[in-house]
Design an enzyme around this catalytic site. Sequence first.
Site, mmCIF file in Angstrom:
data_model
loop_
_atom_site.group_PDB
_atom_site.id
_atom_site.type_symbol
_atom_site.label_atom_id
_atom_site.label_comp_id
_atom_site.label_asym_id
_atom_site.label_seq_id
_atom_site.Cartn_x
_atom_site.Cartn_y
_atom_site.Cartn_z
ATOM 1 N N GLY A 185 -9.326 5.003 -1.352
ATOM 2 C CA GLY A 185 -9.078 5.138 0.092
ATOM 3 C C GLY A 185 -7.635 5.112 0.522
ATOM 4 O O GLY A 185 -6.806 4.293 -0.176
ATOM 5 N N ASN A 186 -7.308 5.670 1.575
ATOM 6 C CA ASN A 186 -5.961 5.857 2.074
ATOM 7 C C ASN A 186 -5.206 4.182 2.184
ATOM 8 O O ASN A 186 -6.130 3.229 2.061
ATOM 9 C CB ASN A 186 -5.652 6.377 3.226
ATOM 10 C CG ASN A 186 -4.333 7.210 3.369
ATOM 11 O OD1 ASN A 186 -3.263 6.931 2.803
ATOM 12 N ND2 ASN A 186 -4.383 8.272 4.472
ATOM 13 N N ILE A 187 -3.899 4.402 2.334
ATOM 14 C CA ILE A 187 -3.279 3.004 2.672
ATOM 15 C C ILE A 187 -3.727 2.370 3.808
ATOM 16 O O ILE A 187 -3.965 2.909 4.673
ATOM 17 C CB ILE A 187 -1.959 3.088 2.761
ATOM 18 C CG1 ILE A 187 -1.288 4.034 1.458
ATOM 19 C CG2 ILE A 187 -0.959 1.974 3.021
ATOM 20 C CD1 ILE A 187 0.388 4.281 1.864
ATOM 21 N N GLY A 229 -8.794 -1.003 3.588
ATOM 22 C CA GLY A 229 -9.744 -1.932 3.700
ATOM 23 C C GLY A 229 -10.345 -2.130 2.193
ATOM 24 O O GLY A 229 -11.374 -2.783 2.238
ATOM 25 N N LYS A 230 -9.685 -1.768 1.251
ATOM 26 C CA LYS A 230 -10.053 -1.865 -0.057
ATOM 27 C C LYS A 230 -10.284 -3.223 -0.552
ATOM 28 O O LYS A 230 -11.249 -3.881 -1.024
ATOM 29 C CB LYS A 230 -9.142 -1.009 -1.159
ATOM 30 C CG LYS A 230 -9.143 0.609 -0.641
ATOM 31 C CD LYS A 230 -8.229 1.254 -1.617
ATOM 32 C CE LYS A 230 -6.722 0.917 -1.203
ATOM 33 N NZ LYS A 230 -6.214 1.378 -0.068
ATOM 34 N N GLU A 288 -10.063 -2.284 -7.678
ATOM 35 C CA GLU A 288 -9.183 -1.838 -6.427
ATOM 36 C C GLU A 288 -8.402 -0.522 -6.768
ATOM 37 O O GLU A 288 -7.464 -0.842 -7.599
ATOM 38 C CB GLU A 288 -8.440 -2.758 -5.702
ATOM 39 C CG GLU A 288 -7.762 -2.199 -4.547
ATOM 40 C CD GLU A 288 -7.049 -3.168 -3.716
ATOM 41 O OE1 GLU A 288 -6.777 -4.405 -4.208
ATOM 42 O OE2 GLU A 288 -6.491 -3.010 -2.694
HETATM 43 P P1 TTP Z 1 -2.683 0.918 -1.571
HETATM 44 O O1 TTP Z 1 -3.080 1.130 -3.034
HETATM 45 O O2 TTP Z 1 -3.346 1.734 -0.378
HETATM 46 O O3 TTP Z 1 -3.364 -0.691 -1.241
HETATM 47 P P2 TTP Z 1 -3.610 -1.285 0.302
HETATM 48 O O4 TTP Z 1 -2.975 -2.855 0.049
HETATM 49 O O5 TTP Z 1 -2.844 -0.703 1.397
HETATM 50 O O6 TTP Z 1 -4.997 -1.308 0.366
HETATM 51 P P3 TTP Z 1 -5.857 -1.772 1.536
HETATM 52 O O7 TTP Z 1 -5.275 -2.180 2.646
HETATM 53 O O8 TTP Z 1 -6.793 -0.564 1.681
HETATM 54 O O9 TTP Z 1 -6.656 -3.031 0.940
HETATM 55 O O10 TTP Z 1 -1.237 0.690 -1.488
HETATM 56 C C1 TTP Z 1 -0.519 -0.170 -1.671
HETATM 57 C C2 TTP Z 1 0.952 0.400 -1.728
HETATM 58 O O11 TTP Z 1 1.561 0.885 -2.827
HETATM 59 C C3 TTP Z 1 1.056 1.309 -0.431
HETATM 60 O O12 TTP Z 1 2.424 1.315 0.376
HETATM 61 C C4 TTP Z 1 1.317 2.829 -1.032
HETATM 62 C C5 TTP Z 1 1.898 2.578 -2.300
HETATM 63 N N1 TTP Z 1 1.287 3.159 -3.335
HETATM 64 C C6 TTP Z 1 1.841 4.253 -4.175
HETATM 65 O O13 TTP Z 1 2.851 4.588 -3.400
HETATM 66 N N2 TTP Z 1 1.728 4.955 -5.013
HETATM 67 C C7 TTP Z 1 0.431 4.707 -5.739
HETATM 68 O O14 TTP Z 1 0.142 5.255 -6.768
HETATM 69 C C8 TTP Z 1 -0.545 3.522 -5.343
HETATM 70 C C9 TTP Z 1 -1.669 3.375 -6.038
HETATM 71 C C10 TTP Z 1 -0.031 2.947 -4.043
#
Ligand code: TTP
Length: 229
Positions: free
Chosen positions: A27-29, A32-33, A103
């Site tokens: 799911g996007n940034i 809620g993962k 995650e």
């Molecule tokens: P997310 O992997 O989307 O984690 P999150 O903490 O936002 O998850 P949630 O709120 O759903 O629990 O992204 C973490 C950060 O890392 C975010 O700033 C995007 C960045 N990111 C990248 O830039 N490249 C990547 O390949 C991944 C997996 C994350």
Amino acid sequence: TRIELPRPDYTMLLNGSKARFTVCVEGNIGSGKSTLLNHFSKFSDVQTFQEPVQKWRDVKGNNLLALMYEDPKRWAHTFQAYVQMTMVEQHLQPCQAPVKLLERSLYSGRHCFVENLYKSGKMTNAEYTVYCEWFKVITQNLDVGVDLIVYLRTDPDLLHARIKQRARCEELTIPFHYLSDLHSLHEDWLMGTTGSLPAPVLVLDANDTLANMFKKFEEHTSEILCGKL
Ligand code: TTP
């Protein structure tokens, strides 16, 4: 009379890992993962593996996440190469429980983030190619399979507000279009027909309150933990 011998648990022979079922949450940034992982971490049959964001923020004193947002043209490839390495580590971590809950995965780095960075000119063709070649070598040679993807599907408008609210300092400059581009790529990959899905997808509408999300997690427990789609 025939005596039935107990069947050996062959999975025990693989790196001491007992996991029978591997699930990753996508799911996007800000979708809620981590909340989903925290919820399922209380089940004794489940071992959860949080995304190693903390590692990305301190690679021998270098905050690669911050560098990537500050100067993506210079740092996107370095950052994504490191993310890919830490994701391989997660996939290969032995799991002591029957269900391994991750995650994210190797796959969203490749199909969403890197695709976006390349399309928007933040990675050169050479950098993109080197990254993709590594991805191919990894997926063709290592045990990085998943059995189910849970997609927390969200509206990018809502995420923009949530990200501002949680105020992770590296993410404060994320523009709306970045989230909507990433949203489209998650949609193409998980709902579309790109043909690059490693497993079936369970879609949960995550444009909801925390209380309702917990209800949805309860409702879908057997699908999430046993793959009964
Ligand atoms: P997310 O992997 O989307 O984690 P999150 O903490 O936002 O998850 P949630 O709120 O759903 O629990 O992204 C973490 C950060 O890392 C975010 O700033 C995007 C960045 N990111 C990248 O830039 N490249 C990547 O390949 C991944 C997996 C994350």
